[in-house]
Write a protein that holds these residues in place. Sequence first.
Motif, mmCIF file in Angstrom:
data_model
loop_
_atom_site.group_PDB
_atom_site.id
_atom_site.type_symbol
_atom_site.label_atom_id
_atom_site.label_comp_id
_atom_site.label_asym_id
_atom_site.label_seq_id
_atom_site.Cartn_x
_atom_site.Cartn_y
_atom_site.Cartn_z
ATOM 1 N N GLN A 1 0.528 -1.354 0.090
ATOM 2 C CA GLN A 1 0.092 -0.019 0.171
ATOM 3 C C GLN A 1 1.264 1.426 0.169
ATOM 4 O OE1 GLN A 1 -2.975 -0.155 3.055
ATOM 5 N NE2 GLN A 1 -3.163 -2.705 3.268
ATOM 6 N N ASN A 2 2.273 0.814 0.212
ATOM 7 C CA ASN A 2 2.487 2.774 -0.164
ATOM 8 C C ASN A 2 2.838 3.076 1.404
ATOM 9 O OD1 ASN A 2 5.279 1.574 -1.683
ATOM 10 N ND2 ASN A 2 3.357 2.140 -3.461
ATOM 11 N N ALA A 3 2.608 2.394 2.365
ATOM 12 C CA ALA A 3 1.821 3.412 3.086
ATOM 13 C C ALA A 3 2.590 2.895 4.639
ATOM 14 C CB ALA A 3 0.440 3.412 3.616
ATOM 15 N N ASP B 1 1.217 2.872 8.491
ATOM 16 C CA ASP B 1 -0.294 3.394 9.222
ATOM 17 C C ASP B 1 1.039 3.655 10.882
ATOM 18 O OD1 ASP B 1 -2.147 3.444 7.509
ATOM 19 O OD2 ASP B 1 -2.405 0.835 7.556
ATOM 20 N N ARG C 1 -1.968 7.939 8.894
ATOM 21 C CA ARG C 1 -1.406 7.252 7.617
ATOM 22 C C ARG C 1 0.140 8.136 7.037
ATOM 23 N NH1 ARG C 1 -3.335 3.297 3.018
ATOM 24 N NH2 ARG C 1 -2.906 1.611 5.217
ATOM 25 N N THR D 1 2.114 8.582 3.885
ATOM 26 C CA THR D 1 2.680 8.117 2.679
ATOM 27 C C THR D 1 3.770 9.065 1.625
ATOM 28 O OG1 THR D 1 0.680 9.766 1.960
ATOM 29 C CG2 THR D 1 0.122 7.310 1.849
ATOM 30 N N ASP D 2 4.175 8.792 0.923
ATOM 31 C CA ASP D 2 5.207 9.360 -0.188
ATOM 32 C C ASP D 2 5.215 9.281 -1.531
ATOM 33 O OD1 ASP D 2 7.771 10.258 -0.983
ATOM 34 O OD2 ASP D 2 7.576 10.988 1.522
#
Length: 312
Positions: free
Chosen positions: A246-248, A250, A266, A268-269
């Motif tokens: 999920q490229n994240a 949490d 969350r 993200t980048d």
Amino acid sequence: MAPADRSFARRTLLTTTAALTGAALLGGTAHAAETRHAAWPAQFPLPDGFQPEGITIGSEPYAYFGSLANGDIYRASLATGRGGIVAKGAGRPTVGLKIDRHGRRLFLAGGDSAEIRTVDVRSGETEQVYATGGTFVNDVVLTPGAAWFTDSFKPVLYKLAKGAVTTVPLTGDWQQGPDFTANGIERTPDGRALLVVNGFANGGGLMRVDPRTGAARAVDLGTAKLPNGDGLLLLGRILYAVQQRQNAIDVFRLNDSGTRGTEITRITDPRFRIPTTVAAWGGRLYLPNARFDVEPTPTTDYDAVAVDRIQI
């Protein structure tokens, strides 16, 4: 609670309290350090074809990465982003890894070699190799007196203590899936139990495991799920859980016993390319991009990226 468990919890509490007190008393110093570190690279290359998975950072600003391709260990300076191979893996993979608090020894999870290895940081030599009889030794967390490892295809944990490996069966709420199940591992904030990612049970989540018995209890995360949960990092009561595909990341706030968690945010980048694991230095989190969405070749490029920790 057994005497050893009371000692485990007490030392964890004292360490956490000292860290929080120091941060409060030295706020100006900490702020100055974070400002200086802001000039450090927020992204740096790893060797082509390296296939990184695990990361660990000790008491000095160096990150150590393990290679799925051949088990090599790469060390990078966080100040410059430059580094080199400091230990050879002899063709056996390295998945998760941790460095001890003295910065002298690395504990390596050997993936499908089913091995646990320890490496002398200064010489780069392999000290010991332990056969687990398992299937895929994935990740590791260090506790006072022991190193704990997950196995992704068997409902067990491996405890390395006093030069011997003990297998601890997982029971209680633990549900073993037909495929990859256990992944990242951490301690609870009070130090009395372990937290293990279970990517199968209830659509993916966390299990709180009693290290004495292996009894697992599902952690109440509300509606949050961790179907792609990988590496875990606990800082105080804040838990960072990498959701690789999920490229994240949490982020949860846990209660002291680790039985309940509230999702905070969350992270993200756009630079995330399937990050797997996470380690911290100063005000930053560092993650290797494993790039599991591409077929690895000797020339595939890999890197590590840094993002800001959340401020609470």
